[in-house]
Design a protein around this motif. Structure first.
Motif, PDB file in Angstrom:
ATOM      1  N   UNK A   1       0.848  -1.183   0.000  1.00 55.26           N
ATOM      2  CA  UNK A   1       0.000   0.000   0.000  1.00 55.26           C
ATOM      3  C   UNK A   1       0.886   1.236   0.000  1.00 55.26           C
ATOM      4  N   UNK A   2       0.311   2.324  -0.516  1.00 53.76           N
ATOM      5  CA  UNK A   2       1.037   3.583  -0.546  1.00 53.76           C
ATOM      6  C   UNK A   2       0.974   4.291   0.784  1.00 53.76           C
ATOM      7  N   UNK A   3      -0.240   4.399   1.345  1.00 53.95           N
ATOM      8  CA  UNK A   3      -0.416   5.018   2.656  1.00 53.95           C
ATOM      9  C   UNK A   3      -1.776   4.618   3.204  1.00 53.95           C
ATOM     10  N   UNK A   4      -1.980   4.951   4.475  1.00 58.11           N
ATOM     11  CA  UNK A   4      -3.289   4.726   5.083  1.00 58.11           C
ATOM     12  C   UNK A   4      -3.633   5.889   5.978  1.00 58.11           C
ATOM     13  N   UNK A   5      -4.931   6.036   6.231  1.00 53.73           N
ATOM     14  CA  UNK A   5      -5.423   7.106   7.081  1.00 53.73           C
ATOM     15  C   UNK A   5      -6.557   6.543   7.936  1.00 53.73           C
ATOM     16  N   UNK A   6      -6.556   6.897   9.203  1.00 50.43           N
ATOM     17  CA  UNK A   6      -7.580   6.427  10.130  1.00 50.43           C
ATOM     18  C   UNK A   6      -8.382   7.628  10.602  1.00 50.43           C
ATOM     19  N   UNK A   7      -9.709   7.509  10.614  1.00 52.22           N
ATOM     20  CA  UNK A   7     -10.544   8.605  11.105  1.00 52.22           C
ATOM     21  C   UNK A   7     -10.313   8.792  12.603  1.00 52.22           C
ATOM     22  N   UNK A   8     -10.680   9.949  13.115  1.00 54.83           N
ATOM     23  CA  UNK A   8     -10.452  10.286  14.516  1.00 54.83           C
ATOM     24  C   UNK A   8     -11.118   9.343  15.494  1.00 54.83           C
ATOM     25  N   UNK A   9     -12.258   8.781  15.130  1.00 53.34           N
ATOM     26  CA  UNK A   9     -12.948   7.837  16.009  1.00 53.34           C
ATOM     27  C   UNK A   9     -12.529   6.393  15.735  1.00 53.34           C
ATOM     28  N   UNK A  10     -11.595   6.196  14.813  1.00 56.71           N
ATOM     29  CA  UNK A  10     -11.052   4.890  14.424  1.00 56.71           C
ATOM     30  C   UNK A  10     -12.105   3.939  13.861  1.00 56.71           C
ATOM     31  N   UNK A  11     -13.214   4.488  13.359  1.00 54.33           N
ATOM     32  CA  UNK A  11     -14.254   3.639  12.781  1.00 54.33           C
ATOM     33  C   UNK A  11     -13.992   3.303  11.319  1.00 54.33           C
ATOM     34  N   UNK A  12     -13.146   4.099  10.654  1.00 56.17           N
ATOM     35  CA  UNK A  12     -12.827   3.845   9.248  1.00 56.17           C
ATOM     36  C   UNK A  12     -11.321   3.928   9.036  1.00 56.17           C
ATOM     37  N   UNK A  13     -10.821   2.972   8.277  1.00 60.80           N
ATOM     38  CA  UNK A  13      -9.420   2.950   7.879  1.00 60.80           C
ATOM     39  C   UNK A  13      -9.409   2.995   6.362  1.00 60.80           C
ATOM     40  N   UNK A  14      -8.763   3.998   5.802  1.00 65.26           N
ATOM     41  CA  UNK A  14      -8.674   4.138   4.349  1.00 65.26           C
ATOM     42  C   UNK A  14      -7.259   3.796   3.924  1.00 65.26           C
TER      43      UNK A  14
ATOM     44  N   UNK B   1      -9.236   1.428  -0.615  1.00 64.91           N
ATOM     45  CA  UNK B   1      -9.962   0.433   0.163  1.00 64.91           C
ATOM     46  C   UNK B   1     -10.381   1.044   1.500  1.00 64.91           C
ATOM     47  N   UNK B   2     -11.572   0.696   1.965  1.00 64.35           N
ATOM     48  CA  UNK B   2     -12.074   1.196   3.245  1.00 64.35           C
ATOM     49  C   UNK B   2     -12.389   0.006   4.133  1.00 64.35           C
ATOM     50  N   UNK B   3     -11.873   0.053   5.354  1.00 68.58           N
ATOM     51  CA  UNK B   3     -12.085  -1.009   6.329  1.00 68.58           C
ATOM     52  C   UNK B   3     -12.710  -0.429   7.587  1.00 68.58           C
ATOM     53  N   UNK B   4     -13.403  -1.271   8.369  1.00 67.57           N
ATOM     54  CA  UNK B   4     -13.929  -0.824   9.652  1.00 67.57           C
ATOM     55  C   UNK B   4     -12.854  -1.004  10.719  1.00 67.57           C
ATOM     56  N   UNK B   5     -13.195  -0.706  11.970  1.00 65.78           N
ATOM     57  CA  UNK B   5     -12.214  -0.753  13.057  1.00 65.78           C
ATOM     58  C   UNK B   5     -11.708  -2.165  13.342  1.00 65.78           C
ATOM     59  N   UNK B   6     -12.398  -3.169  12.846  1.00 64.40           N
ATOM     60  CA  UNK B   6     -11.966  -4.562  13.026  1.00 64.40           C
ATOM     61  C   UNK B   6     -11.214  -5.104  11.814  1.00 64.40           C
ATOM     62  N   UNK B   7     -11.020  -4.255  10.806  1.00 60.43           N
ATOM     63  CA  UNK B   7     -10.296  -4.670   9.619  1.00 60.43           C
ATOM     64  C   UNK B   7     -11.152  -5.351   8.570  1.00 60.43           C
TER      65      UNK B   7
END
Length: 110
Positions: free
Chosen positions: A1-14, A23-29
């Motif tokens: 992967x090039x990079x990732x970003x996590x929302x402040x509430x950690x509910x979404x990982x991009x 790709x978008x993942x939830x807090x459990x991957x």
């Protein structure tokens, strides 16, 4: 992967996954979504609550997306983007370019 970003509430990982798009993942991957962009996603940054995301590609395209992956704005950058950061409220984006220039793109509607 090039990079990732996590929302402040950690509910979404991009994740900018080069040939696999954004790709978008939830807090459990668990996979939640996959967005296909024109180009090879290299960098991604999400706003605090995940309502906006910025993506830059290897081909120097910049995309501004909403939480559903809908394209809100796009452009071609004249030089390589080394870093990008979405502000917490999703109103603006900061780009660091290879030349050393730093740009702020602002979409504030107020």
């Amino acid at each position: 992967c090039g990079s990732l970003s996590v929302t402040g509430d950690a509910k979404r990982i991009l994740v900018a996954e080069y040939s696999h798009g954004l790709q978008v993942f939830d807090s459990r991957g668990q996979s939640q979504a996959s967005f296909v962009l024109d180009g090879t996603p290299a960098l991604v940054s999400a706003s605090h609550f995940g309502e906006r995301a910025a993506v830059s590609t290897v081909e120097q395209q910049i995309y501004w997306l909403d939480a559903d992956g809908t394209l809100l704005w796009a452009t071609e950058c004249p030089e390589e983007v080394l870093s990008l950061h979405c502000d917490p409220l999703g109103e603006w984006l900061v780009l660091a370019l290879k030349s050393g220039r730093i740009l702020r793109l602002d979409w504030d509607t107020a």
